[in-house]
Design a protein around this motif. Structure first.
Motif, PDB file in Angstrom:
ATOM      1  N   LEU A  25    -166.949 -21.749  -3.018  1.00 24.54           N
ATOM      2  CA  LEU A  25    -167.273 -23.172  -2.934  1.00 24.54           C
ATOM      3  C   LEU A  25    -166.635 -23.983  -4.065  1.00 24.54           C
ATOM      4  O   LEU A  25    -166.236 -25.137  -3.861  1.00 24.54           O
ATOM      5  CB  LEU A  25    -168.789 -23.372  -2.952  1.00 24.54           C
ATOM      6  N   VAL A  26    -166.564 -23.415  -5.267  1.00 26.18           N
ATOM      7  CA  VAL A  26    -166.014 -24.181  -6.392  1.00 26.18           C
ATOM      8  C   VAL A  26    -164.493 -24.095  -6.464  1.00 26.18           C
ATOM      9  O   VAL A  26    -163.881 -24.720  -7.333  1.00 26.18           O
ATOM     10  CB  VAL A  26    -166.626 -23.737  -7.744  1.00 26.18           C
ATOM     11  N   ALA A  48    -172.213 -28.062 -15.797  1.00 23.36           N
ATOM     12  CA  ALA A  48    -170.861 -27.954 -15.226  1.00 23.36           C
ATOM     13  C   ALA A  48    -170.851 -28.296 -13.744  1.00 23.36           C
ATOM     14  O   ALA A  48    -169.903 -28.939 -13.254  1.00 23.36           O
ATOM     15  CB  ALA A  48    -170.319 -26.541 -15.452  1.00 23.36           C
ATOM     16  N   PHE A  49    -171.896 -27.886 -13.010  1.00 24.81           N
ATOM     17  CA  PHE A  49    -171.938 -28.195 -11.583  1.00 24.81           C
ATOM     18  C   PHE A  49    -172.015 -29.705 -11.346  1.00 24.81           C
ATOM     19  O   PHE A  49    -171.627 -30.193 -10.281  1.00 24.81           O
ATOM     20  CB  PHE A  49    -173.135 -27.506 -10.913  1.00 24.81           C
ATOM     21  N   GLY A  50    -172.511 -30.437 -12.341  1.00 22.66           N
ATOM     22  CA  GLY A  50    -172.562 -31.887 -12.206  1.00 22.66           C
ATOM     23  C   GLY A  50    -171.196 -32.537 -12.150  1.00 22.66           C
ATOM     24  O   GLY A  50    -171.065 -33.695 -11.717  1.00 22.66           O
ATOM     25  N   PHE A  51    -170.155 -31.821 -12.555  1.00 17.43           N
ATOM     26  CA  PHE A  51    -168.796 -32.366 -12.574  1.00 17.43           C
ATOM     27  C   PHE A  51    -167.908 -31.767 -11.479  1.00 17.43           C
ATOM     28  O   PHE A  51    -166.701 -31.984 -11.481  1.00 17.43           O
ATOM     29  CB  PHE A  51    -168.149 -32.111 -13.938  1.00 17.43           C
ATOM     30  N   VAL A  52    -168.520 -30.980 -10.578  1.00 20.60           N
ATOM     31  CA  VAL A  52    -167.754 -30.336  -9.511  1.00 20.60           C
ATOM     32  C   VAL A  52    -168.216 -30.890  -8.162  1.00 20.60           C
ATOM     33  O   VAL A  52    -169.421 -30.921  -7.881  1.00 20.60           O
ATOM     34  CB  VAL A  52    -167.939 -28.805  -9.542  1.00 20.60           C
ATOM     35  N   THR A  53    -167.269 -31.315  -7.347  1.00 22.81           N
ATOM     36  CA  THR A  53    -167.578 -31.755  -5.992  1.00 22.81           C
ATOM     37  C   THR A  53    -167.406 -30.569  -5.055  1.00 22.81           C
ATOM     38  O   THR A  53    -166.296 -30.018  -4.923  1.00 22.81           O
ATOM     39  CB  THR A  53    -166.642 -32.904  -5.563  1.00 22.81           C
ATOM     40  N   LEU A  54    -168.483 -30.175  -4.404  1.00 23.03           N
ATOM     41  CA  LEU A  54    -168.446 -28.988  -3.555  1.00 23.03           C
ATOM     42  C   LEU A  54    -168.102 -29.365  -2.127  1.00 23.03           C
ATOM     43  O   LEU A  54    -168.672 -30.318  -1.575  1.00 23.03           O
ATOM     44  CB  LEU A  54    -169.805 -28.275  -3.576  1.00 23.03           C
ATOM     45  N   PRO A  55    -167.186 -28.610  -1.484  1.00 21.08           N
ATOM     46  CA  PRO A  55    -166.914 -28.836  -0.062  1.00 21.08           C
ATOM     47  C   PRO A  55    -168.009 -28.205   0.779  1.00 21.08           C
ATOM     48  O   PRO A  55    -168.834 -27.446   0.275  1.00 21.08           O
ATOM     49  CB  PRO A  55    -165.572 -28.110   0.146  1.00 21.08           C
ATOM     50  N   ASP A  56    -168.050 -28.508   2.058  1.00 20.42           N
ATOM     51  CA  ASP A  56    -168.931 -27.794   2.970  1.00 20.42           C
ATOM     52  C   ASP A  56    -168.527 -26.330   2.971  1.00 20.42           C
ATOM     53  O   ASP A  56    -167.357 -25.982   2.835  1.00 20.42           O
ATOM     54  CB  ASP A  56    -168.822 -28.352   4.399  1.00 20.42           C
TER      55      ASP A  56
END
Length: 549
Positions: free
Chosen positions: A347-348, A401-409
């Protein structure tokens, strides 16, 4: 009188003594004499026999680790091979959580069986189930068949996960018990490493996931024959079953025949003494009544053991501590990484999520070696108090860190790529944060809870360990079935922040109620919990033992 051959007669005679005489059969002098006789300070290292049986029994840990680790690679490799459709989030949650759910169901039942038929028989039965479950998973063509195979493996894992540490703990000298039980955890982490390597090797092959799950049958079959042919039952179970001569023979192999003979006799006396005191305590709680036989007697014995766990203060405190540690071991979210690390890294944006997941397993294995080296030197309590803050730091960094990552479906994760500079940086920060968290987990919370059998007296050791393990698998089931929905509902930031909060609760609980048991014999630990949790006194005595080394 110290003649061991006469002690069964003495035990029978004590039942007819008046209460005040029974209360004083062991005076303070006798207690000091026994403590001196079981002094293991002269032991330098475990002998070849104890190493051999520890490694052989530890193969169950390898199977445990492999079957929990391989599902991560399997989930991203199945594609449409099951039921002719891609797996949904619900399918993945069921396939993952059914193993821990059936482990939860199996643990209390096999705890009873371990007392009735022995620890060795339970491990052998688990091996058979490991083989059947692995073969069913590799042959099935439906989601239902996969769930059935994972459920059979769950029964095997639930049985082996509590009885192997119990088996090793009951055979190990107290001086080395922490390290030897940690060998089982080392095999678990090693199994996870093997699972990720196998997953990486077969991930690009058509139908390669069938090899991933099917290979688990091989070590189970090897262990079955090794255990059946060469490994004994534990001496403490043999004494409990009235087979003292055979127990003595096993202990002579453990301590070295002719070298520590006096120590063997002392251990036997201590076990017999503990059994006698527990029997007297049970009679004190109610009249023995008319002797019964058959299934009715066995059912009443099980009921009495459950009652002892709740009514007797020391047993109750042991159960609270063991269940607390096992619950926190799973509620901190660790197995979400074991089950879904490949999914997370996909996902990342990592192009080889299965290979990236290998870094998690290798970190777990490497820092379990640290626990193996230091758990008896530093102590169980202190190693937890030092390592849990490392877990909190790793989880907190992961949430940030997850706050700065846009996750795709998830269905588009395979096409995701690491594009901009910022998108390359934060996935690497997530990887760093997860490895930091796993390092802290492996040093402490991943290992110490499996020392649970040392907390319980012989009469309820199997049942108490089984119930604590059931707590582990109940919490594991909750994590397995809720992780992906939590990632969607709370976002990764909220999910990992929640796990960090659980770790803070774990640290506070350990600080308040977990005493130090390193270096004590199994028969001595009960004294620590007899009148309270004994934290301050146990820490003081542990420091004294370290100064005397």
């Amino acid at each position: 009188m110290t003649d061991t051959a006469a002690e069964p007669l003495i035990a029978n005679h004590h039942r007819d003594l008046p209460d005040d005489a029974r209360d004083h059969r062991y005076d303070h002098h006798d207690e000091e004499e026994v403590d001196q006789e079981v002094d293991e300070s002269a032991l330098v290292s475990p002998g070849p026999f104890i190493w051999g049986l520890t490694i052989c029994a530890g193969v169950s840990g390898l199977l445990f680790g492999y079957d929990t680790g391989v599902i991560s690679s399997t989930l991203v490799s199945i594609g449409s091979d099951l039921s002719s459709r891609p797996l949904s989030t619900f399918d993945k949650s069921l396939i993952t959580s059914c193993t821990s759910f059936f482990a939860l169901l199996a643990s209390p039942l096999t705890g009873i069986l371990a007392d009735q038929v022995g620890r060795k028989v339970v491990i052998l039965s688990a091996d058979v189930l490991f083989v059947l479950g692995a073969l069913l998973q590799s042959w099935t063509s439906t989601v239902g068949g996969m769930i059935a195979g994972r459920s059979i493996v769950g029964v095997a894992v639930g049985s082996a996960s509590f009885v192997v540490p119990l088996y090793i703990g009951e055979l190990s000298p107290g001086k080395f018990r922490g390290r030897l039980v940690t060998v089982s955890s080392l095999f678990i982490t090693g199994g996870q490493v093997v699972a990720y390597i196998i997953g990486w090797l077969f991930s690009e092959r058509a139908g390669g996931w069938r090899w991933m799950v099917g290979i688990g049958a091989v070590p189970a079959a090897v262990q079955f024959f090794m255990l059946f042919l060469f490994l004994p039952e534990t001496p403490r179970y043999l004494v409990k079953a009235g087979r003292k001569a055979k127990a003595k023979g096993v202990l002579q192999k453990v301590y070295g025949e002719g070298v520590h003979g006096g120590l063997v006799e002392a251990v036997l006396r201590r076990v017999e003494r503990e059994m006698l005191e527990e029997e007297d305590a049970a009679e004190g709680r109610g009249s023995p009544g008319v002797a019964k036989s058959g299934w009715k007697a066995k059912v009443e014995k099980v009921q009495d053991n459950y009652a002892q766990l709740v009514i007797v203060g020391g047993n109750r405190r042991a159960l609270i501590i063991a269940c607390m540690l096992q619950g926190f071991q799973q509620l901190c979210g660790f197995n979400s990484l074991m089950y879904f690390s490949a999914t997370i890294f996909s996902l990342v944006g990592f192009r080889s999520p299965t290979l990236t997941s290998l870094s998690i397993a290798l970190t777990n294995f490497a820092f379990t070696l640290v626990a193996f080296a230091y758990i008896d030197r530093i102590g169980r309590r202190r190693i937890l108090l030092w390592s849990i803050p490392i877990m909190v730091a790793g989880l907190a960094l992961c949430a940030v860190a997850f706050g700065f990552v846009t996750l795709p479906d998830e269905e588009h994760a395979a096409a995701a790529s690491v594009g901009t500079s910022s998108s390359r940086t934060w996935p690497l920060v997530i990887l760093l944060a997860m490895t930091t968290y796993v390092a802290g987990y492996a040093i402490g919370l991943g290992n110490v809870p499996w020392q649970q059998s040392e907390l319980f007296p012989l009469s309820v050791r199997s049942l108490g360990s089984a119930l604590a393990t059931a707590t582990n698998w109940g919490s594991n089931t909750l994590i397995g079935i809720t992780f992906l929905p939590m990632m969607e509902l709370f976002t990764p930031v909220g999910t990992f922040a929640l796990y960090a909060a659980v770790c803070v609760g774990a640290w506070v609980s350990v600080w308040r109620i977990y005493p130090e048991t390193a270096g004590l014999s199994l028969e001595d630990v009960g004294g620590v919990l007899r009148d309270g949790f004994g934290v301050e006194e146990s820490v003081r005595r542990f420091r004294g033992r370290r100064r005397g080394m």
